[in-house]
Motif scaffolding. Sequence first.
Motif, PDB file in Angstrom:
ATOM      1  N   SER A   8       0.856  -1.204   0.000  1.00  0.00           N
ATOM      2  CA  SER A   8       0.000   0.000   0.000  1.00  0.00           C
ATOM      3  C   SER A   8       0.883   1.243   0.000  1.00  0.00           C
ATOM      4  O   SER A   8       2.055   1.176   0.387  1.00  0.00           O
ATOM      5  N   GLY A  60      -8.462   8.195   7.761  1.00  0.00           N
ATOM      6  CA  GLY A  60      -9.496   8.270   6.725  1.00  0.00           C
ATOM      7  C   GLY A  60     -10.778   7.613   7.196  1.00  0.00           C
ATOM      8  O   GLY A  60     -11.881   8.119   6.944  1.00  0.00           O
ATOM      9  N   ASN A  64     -14.366   9.556   7.338  1.00  0.00           N
ATOM     10  CA  ASN A  64     -15.591   9.120   6.653  1.00  0.00           C
ATOM     11  C   ASN A  64     -16.709   8.890   7.673  1.00  0.00           C
ATOM     12  O   ASN A  64     -17.866   9.262   7.442  1.00  0.00           O
ATOM     13  N   HIS A  85     -14.906   1.777  -0.214  1.00  0.00           N
ATOM     14  CA  HIS A  85     -14.114   1.543   0.994  1.00  0.00           C
ATOM     15  C   HIS A  85     -14.985   1.676   2.235  1.00  0.00           C
ATOM     16  O   HIS A  85     -14.883   0.905   3.181  1.00  0.00           O
ATOM     17  N   GLU A 138     -16.203   7.566  -4.420  1.00  0.00           N
ATOM     18  CA  GLU A 138     -14.800   7.355  -4.036  1.00  0.00           C
ATOM     19  C   GLU A 138     -13.908   7.686  -5.238  1.00  0.00           C
ATOM     20  O   GLU A 138     -14.146   7.180  -6.326  1.00  0.00           O
ATOM     21  N   ALA A 173      -9.753   9.738  -0.298  1.00  0.00           N
ATOM     22  CA  ALA A 173      -8.500   9.357   0.367  1.00  0.00           C
ATOM     23  C   ALA A 173      -7.314   9.664  -0.551  1.00  0.00           C
ATOM     24  O   ALA A 173      -6.278  10.157  -0.111  1.00  0.00           O
ATOM     25  N   CYS A 199      -6.738  11.975   2.559  1.00  0.00           N
ATOM     26  CA  CYS A 199      -5.734  11.447   3.488  1.00  0.00           C
ATOM     27  C   CYS A 199      -4.356  12.037   3.217  1.00  0.00           C
ATOM     28  O   CYS A 199      -3.955  12.203   2.066  1.00  0.00           O
TER      29      CYS A 199
HETATM   30  N1  TLP Z   1      -7.143   2.063   2.414  1.00  0.00           N
HETATM   31  C1  TLP Z   1      -6.143   1.104   2.820  1.00  0.00           C
HETATM   32  C2  TLP Z   1      -6.816  -0.182   3.316  1.00  0.00           C
HETATM   33  O1  TLP Z   1      -7.836   0.094   4.216  1.00  0.00           O
HETATM   34  C3  TLP Z   1      -7.387  -1.036   2.233  1.00  0.00           C
HETATM   35  C4  TLP Z   1      -5.221   0.796   1.654  1.00  0.00           C
HETATM   36  O2  TLP Z   1      -4.178   0.196   1.920  1.00  0.00           O
HETATM   37  O3  TLP Z   1      -5.555   1.154   0.518  1.00  0.00           O
HETATM   38  N2  TLP Z   1     -10.777   5.452   1.866  1.00  0.00           N
HETATM   39  C5  TLP Z   1     -10.040   4.804   0.951  1.00  0.00           C
HETATM   40  C6  TLP Z   1     -10.422   4.889  -0.487  1.00  0.00           C
HETATM   41  C7  TLP Z   1      -8.907   4.077   1.356  1.00  0.00           C
HETATM   42  O4  TLP Z   1      -8.195   3.438   0.437  1.00  0.00           O
HETATM   43  C8  TLP Z   1      -8.564   4.028   2.718  1.00  0.00           C
HETATM   44  C9  TLP Z   1      -7.394   3.199   3.208  1.00  0.00           C
HETATM   45  C10 TLP Z   1      -9.368   4.728   3.632  1.00  0.00           C
HETATM   46  C11 TLP Z   1     -10.474   5.433   3.175  1.00  0.00           C
HETATM   47  C12 TLP Z   1      -9.120   4.678   5.125  1.00  0.00           C
HETATM   48  O5  TLP Z   1      -7.998   5.369   5.495  1.00  0.00           O
HETATM   49  P1  TLP Z   1      -7.262   5.032   6.901  1.00  0.00           P
HETATM   50  O6  TLP Z   1      -6.447   3.810   6.648  1.00  0.00           O
HETATM   51  O7  TLP Z   1      -6.455   6.262   7.161  1.00  0.00           O
HETATM   52  O8  TLP Z   1      -8.319   4.812   7.919  1.00  0.00           O
END
Ligand code: TLP
Length: 348
Positions: A8, A60, A64, A85, A138, A173, A199
């Motif tokens: 990631s 993130g 949300n 997500h 998204e 994000a 993010c």
């Molecule tokens: N995504 C992470 C994992 O949760 C899958 C990743 O490695 O891609 N919206 C979207 C579109 C995201 O991809 C993510 C994180 C989030 C929200 C949540 O962000 P965090 O991890 O900061 O809570």
Amino acid sequence: MKAIDLRSDTVTEPTLEMRRAMAEAEVGDDGYRDDPTVNRLEEAAAALTGKEAALFVPSGTMGNLISVLTHCQRGEEIVLGDQAHIYYYEVGGASALGSLVMRQVPNDLDGTMDLDQLDQAIRPAALAVAPTRLVCLENTHNRCSGAVLPPAYVQSVSEIAQRHGVSLHLDGARVFNAATYLGLPVSDVVAPFDTVLFCLSKGLSCPVGSLLCGSLDFISRARRIRRMVGGGMRQAGILAAAGLVAFETTAHRLAEDHANARLLADGLANIPGVIVDPTRIQTNIVIFELADGNVQGFLETLAERGVKAGSPGGTMIRMVTHLGIGAEDIDTALGVIEVAVKIRTGVN
Ligand code: TLP
């Protein structure tokens, strides 16, 4: 040998410039709105997104959650994509903590939803109905291989939402990746949305943090909800300082990640036993499949040879490019992937 970590863009670490800014950040208690660095970051985020105000949140997922809890009351409905997500990876928070119904419309491979289906999914209040309050999109779309939503599509969704009198939230994000791909300022990309979450801790390489942006009234209500879910912070300027550096630095280099992702996808397309469509890759996420579908074994073989990747489920494998990955790492990774595919599938 350092592992090539393609799991990631969240694995990115703060740059030296960020660490310096963090060490020197002027701070205060943000509970009293006394942290000048957080205040600066929130002002900068509002300006970047063209919204009236912004709120610094730890993640993130929390951003949300705060957004949907601020937009909706218990028993109301959110309409979103079945690959979103918010639905897929946020532990059902909107339902578990907000008592909200998440109504899903199928996402196409490009991250969009059929506009007629979306239109029909939005329901007015009636005796037997959980009324729709919010539509969520998204951009870029994580589970759709980092697809960028076409601005004309977003405009159409916005018109549908307005016609029904419901609000529109963007899980952005990776909205800086979308803006980079489109060659547009972030404010243009998010203009049709009432609220946007983005993010700092993904492609922008900050250690922690996201920003929720919207109207002054929305953000002041969101600030109370942030407090409710335990996301209020104190000397958070230490973290906000990295975000301010990101806006000046890492936010402007994402095209490199996109080029590397395309390099990776083009290379994968030449490996027998790998199923991928490189023309779908617009940003930094490459999702592909193996002809024999033995995903777990394949990932283990890769890891043993120094390449880390993940699976979004089923037969899919995901690789994400970021600041820590150069074109030479893509070359090395492709060599390792070719060997791993041969080991796993016996394809020569
Ligand atoms: N995504 C992470 C994992 O949760 C899958 C990743 O490695 O891609 N919206 C979207 C579109 C995201 O991809 C993510 C994180 C989030 C929200 C949540 O962000 P965090 O991890 O900061 O809570």
